[in-house]
Design an enzyme around this catalytic site. Structure first.
Site, PDB file in Angstrom:
ATOM      1  N   HIS A 155       0.844  -1.206   0.000  1.00 39.84           N
ATOM      2  CA  HIS A 155       0.000   0.000   0.000  1.00 39.84           C
ATOM      3  C   HIS A 155       0.875   1.250   0.000  1.00 39.84           C
ATOM      4  CE1 HIS A 155      -3.261  -2.750   1.122  1.00 39.84           C
ATOM      5  NE2 HIS A 155      -4.083  -1.797   0.753  1.00 39.84           N
ATOM      6  N   LYS A 159      -0.806   4.917   4.665  1.00 41.29           N
ATOM      7  CA  LYS A 159      -1.737   3.980   5.315  1.00 41.29           C
ATOM      8  C   LYS A 159      -1.391   3.843   6.793  1.00 41.29           C
ATOM      9  CE  LYS A 159      -3.862  -0.555   4.789  1.00 41.29           C
ATOM     10  NZ  LYS A 159      -5.199  -0.016   5.086  1.00 41.29           N
TER      11      LYS A 159
HETATM   12  N1  LIG Z   1     -12.411  -0.488   1.941  1.00 40.72           N
HETATM   13  C1  LIG Z   1     -11.733  -0.032   0.907  1.00 40.72           C
HETATM   14  O1  LIG Z   1     -11.853  -0.516  -0.227  1.00 40.72           O
HETATM   15  C2  LIG Z   1     -10.791   1.110   1.105  1.00 40.72           C
HETATM   16  C3  LIG Z   1     -10.079   1.645   0.031  1.00 40.72           C
HETATM   17  C4  LIG Z   1      -9.232   2.714   0.256  1.00 40.72           C
HETATM   18  C5  LIG Z   1      -9.118   3.222   1.538  1.00 40.72           C
HETATM   19  N2  LIG Z   1      -9.810   2.664   2.550  1.00 40.72           N
HETATM   20  C6  LIG Z   1      -9.793   3.222   3.896  1.00 40.72           C
HETATM   21  O2  LIG Z   1     -10.589   4.393   3.860  1.00 40.72           O
HETATM   22  C7  LIG Z   1     -10.074   5.358   4.773  1.00 40.72           C
HETATM   23  C8  LIG Z   1      -9.793   6.657   4.039  1.00 40.72           C
HETATM   24  O3  LIG Z   1      -8.761   6.459   3.100  1.00 40.72           O
HETATM   25  P1  LIG Z   1      -8.140   7.692   2.277  1.00 40.72           P
HETATM   26  O4  LIG Z   1      -7.050   7.150   1.464  1.00 40.72           O
HETATM   27  O5  LIG Z   1      -9.245   8.450   1.647  1.00 40.72           O
HETATM   28  O6  LIG Z   1      -7.527   8.544   3.495  1.00 40.72           O
HETATM   29  P2  LIG Z   1      -7.342  10.129   3.584  1.00 40.72           P
HETATM   30  O7  LIG Z   1      -6.371  10.352   4.706  1.00 40.72           O
HETATM   31  O8  LIG Z   1      -7.046  10.700   2.259  1.00 40.72           O
HETATM   32  O9  LIG Z   1      -8.790  10.642   4.029  1.00 40.72           O
HETATM   33  C9  LIG Z   1      -9.338  10.509   5.297  1.00 40.72           C
HETATM   34  C10 LIG Z   1     -10.235  11.718   5.547  1.00 40.72           C
HETATM   35  O10 LIG Z   1     -10.927  11.512   6.776  1.00 40.72           O
HETATM   36  C11 LIG Z   1     -11.027  12.762   7.429  1.00 40.72           C
HETATM   37  N3  LIG Z   1     -11.246  12.585   8.861  1.00 40.72           N
HETATM   38  C12 LIG Z   1     -10.344  12.265   9.831  1.00 40.72           C
HETATM   39  N4  LIG Z   1     -10.949  12.238  11.017  1.00 40.72           N
HETATM   40  C13 LIG Z   1     -12.250  12.547  10.808  1.00 40.72           C
HETATM   41  C14 LIG Z   1     -13.380  12.692  11.649  1.00 40.72           C
HETATM   42  N5  LIG Z   1     -13.271  12.538  12.975  1.00 40.72           N
HETATM   43  N6  LIG Z   1     -14.565  12.995  11.087  1.00 40.72           N
HETATM   44  C15 LIG Z   1     -14.674  13.176   9.764  1.00 40.72           C
HETATM   45  N7  LIG Z   1     -13.635  13.065   8.909  1.00 40.72           N
HETATM   46  C16 LIG Z   1     -12.445  12.758   9.439  1.00 40.72           C
HETATM   47  C17 LIG Z   1      -9.679  13.440   7.135  1.00 40.72           C
HETATM   48  O11 LIG Z   1      -9.785  14.830   7.299  1.00 40.72           O
HETATM   49  C18 LIG Z   1      -9.456  13.029   5.679  1.00 40.72           C
HETATM   50  O12 LIG Z   1     -10.012  13.993   4.804  1.00 40.72           O
HETATM   51  C19 LIG Z   1      -8.828   4.716   5.402  1.00 40.72           C
HETATM   52  O13 LIG Z   1      -9.198   4.145   6.628  1.00 40.72           O
HETATM   53  C20 LIG Z   1      -8.434   3.647   4.415  1.00 40.72           C
HETATM   54  O14 LIG Z   1      -7.760   2.565   5.019  1.00 40.72           O
HETATM   55  C21 LIG Z   1     -10.647   1.646   2.348  1.00 40.72           C
HETATM   56  O1  LIG Z   2      -5.820   2.201   3.309  1.00 39.66           O
HETATM   57  C1  LIG Z   2      -6.009   1.978   2.102  1.00 39.66           C
HETATM   58  O2  LIG Z   2      -5.695   2.793   1.219  1.00 39.66           O
HETATM   59  C2  LIG Z   2      -6.670   0.717   1.714  1.00 39.66           C
HETATM   60  N1  LIG Z   2      -6.989  -0.109   2.655  1.00 39.66           N
HETATM   61  C3  LIG Z   2      -7.692  -1.320   2.441  1.00 39.66           C
HETATM   62  C4  LIG Z   2      -7.184  -2.395   3.381  1.00 39.66           C
HETATM   63  O3  LIG Z   2      -6.710  -2.099   4.494  1.00 39.66           O
HETATM   64  O4  LIG Z   2      -7.290  -3.561   3.020  1.00 39.66           O
HETATM   65  C5  LIG Z   2      -7.667  -1.810   1.026  1.00 39.66           C
HETATM   66  C6  LIG Z   2      -7.851  -0.722   0.050  1.00 39.66           C
HETATM   67  C7  LIG Z   2      -6.938   0.455   0.292  1.00 39.66           C
END
Ligand SMILES: NC(=O)c1ccc[n+]([C@@H]2O[C@H](COP(=O)([O-])OP(=O)(O)OC[C@H]3O[C@@H](n4cnc5c(N)ncnc54)[C@H](O)[C@@H]3O)[C@@H](O)[C@H]2O)c1
Ligand SMILES: O=C(O)C1=N[C@H](C(=O)O)CCC1
Length: 266
Positions: A155, A159
């Site tokens: 990643h 992360k």
């Molecule tokens: N399930 C999936 O397929 C998948 C894919 C990508 C990322 N993710 C997860 O999604 C999350 C976000 O990823 P990202 O790359 O966009 O991260 P990022 O750091 O770009 O965005 C996170 C956002 O959350 C906001 N935030 C933080 N605390 C907050 C609060 N208390 N209330 C509201 N907003 C708040 C931050 O200001 C930021 O804008 C991470 O936990 C990541 O692991 C999941």
């Molecule tokens: O944090 C991320 O960016 C992602 N997190 C997921 C995971 O923890 O598996 C997968 C997608 C991207």
């Protein structure tokens, strides 16, 4: 078709900005409000670079849900916030779709009970990319026949959690179909701590964090005279949006907690 009214937590993040585009281009979705760590009282359209939604921004989900009629909460913030938001939404019968990771088995049991008590659907998806779901399903199939497995997840270096939710979910799916195996040489040593990666039921999980990466995973199986590698790459965050859209549509039709999109795709 009635519109699904959505509250989005994390609208300025990398995932959140993609989710705003997805909501904008989906006629039966409506952005009811957003929750951000700052910008309370502004509207989404007031934030440079975000689409021209009128939806109000709140800094507290309790207040947001007091003042907003919503069907679904999409949370794309960070692990401890996603967990807290899921609980707040369920207590108000708003259906959570959670993209953050870091849920323990104990969290999942407690939150499943809460969703069942509230008779409210909830989806936690460690990975929304349909290709990643297939990678996990194919890995579960392969592990029946090739039980020696190592997972390498890679990643971006922003992360927060390791191993990834996807790697943990993959390992959990594999434990459902194979006996526990002691992998590697029985007398192997780790001369540098961590060299063999994390261990889950005999499987090894290796986490790589580098700038330039998005989300990638290889599941490598070894057998006599052969290896099999099942690999998935997300090149950008748009890759997750068909899965987010599917989860929002599906969460409206269920009354329990579902952990993993593999449970809702055929
Ligand atoms: N399930 C999936 O397929 C998948 C894919 C990508 C990322 N993710 C997860 O999604 C999350 C976000 O990823 P990202 O790359 O966009 O991260 P990022 O750091 O770009 O965005 C996170 C956002 O959350 C906001 N935030 C933080 N605390 C907050 C609060 N208390 N209330 C509201 N907003 C708040 C931050 O200001 C930021 O804008 C991470 O936990 C990541 O692991 C999941
Ligand atoms: O944090 C991320 O960016 C992602 N997190 C997921 C995971 O923890 O598996 C997968 C997608 C991207």
């Amino acid at each position: 078709m009635e519109k699904i009214r959505i509250v989005l937590a994390g609208p300025r993040g990398k995932m959140g900005t993609e989710a705003l585009k997805m909501i904008e281009s989906t006629p039966h979705f409506e952005l009811a409000a957003a929750v951000d760590s700052r910008n309370g009282g502004k509207r989404i359209k007031d934030i440079v670079g975000l689409p021209s939604f009128e939806a109000l921004i709140y800094e507290d989900l309790h207040v947001c849900l007091d003042e907003t009629v919503a069907d679904v909460l999409i949370d794309l913030t960070k692990p401890e916030i996603g967990k807290k938001h899921l609980e707040i939404a369920l207590e108000r019968n708003v259906r959570p779709v959670i993209g953050t990771t870091g849920f323990s088995d104990e969290d999942l049991r407690r939150l499943s009970d809460l969703a069942a008590d509230r008779q409210t659907g909830a989806i936690i998806a460690p990975n929304f990319a349909i290709g990643a779901i297939l990678m996990m399903k194919f890995s579960q199939m392969a592990a029946k026949y090739l039980p020696h497995v190592e997972i390498i997840e890679k990643h971006h270096d922003q992360k927060l959690d390791a191993p990834s939710g996807t790697a943990l979910k993959t390992a959990q799916l594999i434990t459902e179909v194979r006996e526990s195996v002691k992998q590697g040489h029985p007398e192997e040593t780790e001369d540098l701590p961590g060299a063999r990666g994390a261990e889950l039921d005999g499987m090894r999980i290796h986490s790589v964090r580098l700038p330039g990466l998005v989300a990638h995973q290889e599941v490598i199986f070894g057998g006599e005279g052969q290896t099999l590698t099942i690999k998935h790459d997300s090149m950008n965050r748009a890759s997750f949006m068909p899965g987010v859209k599917l989860a929002v549509e599906r969460v409206m039709k269920i009354d329990q907690l579902v952990y993993g999109l593999e449970n809702i795709i055929e």
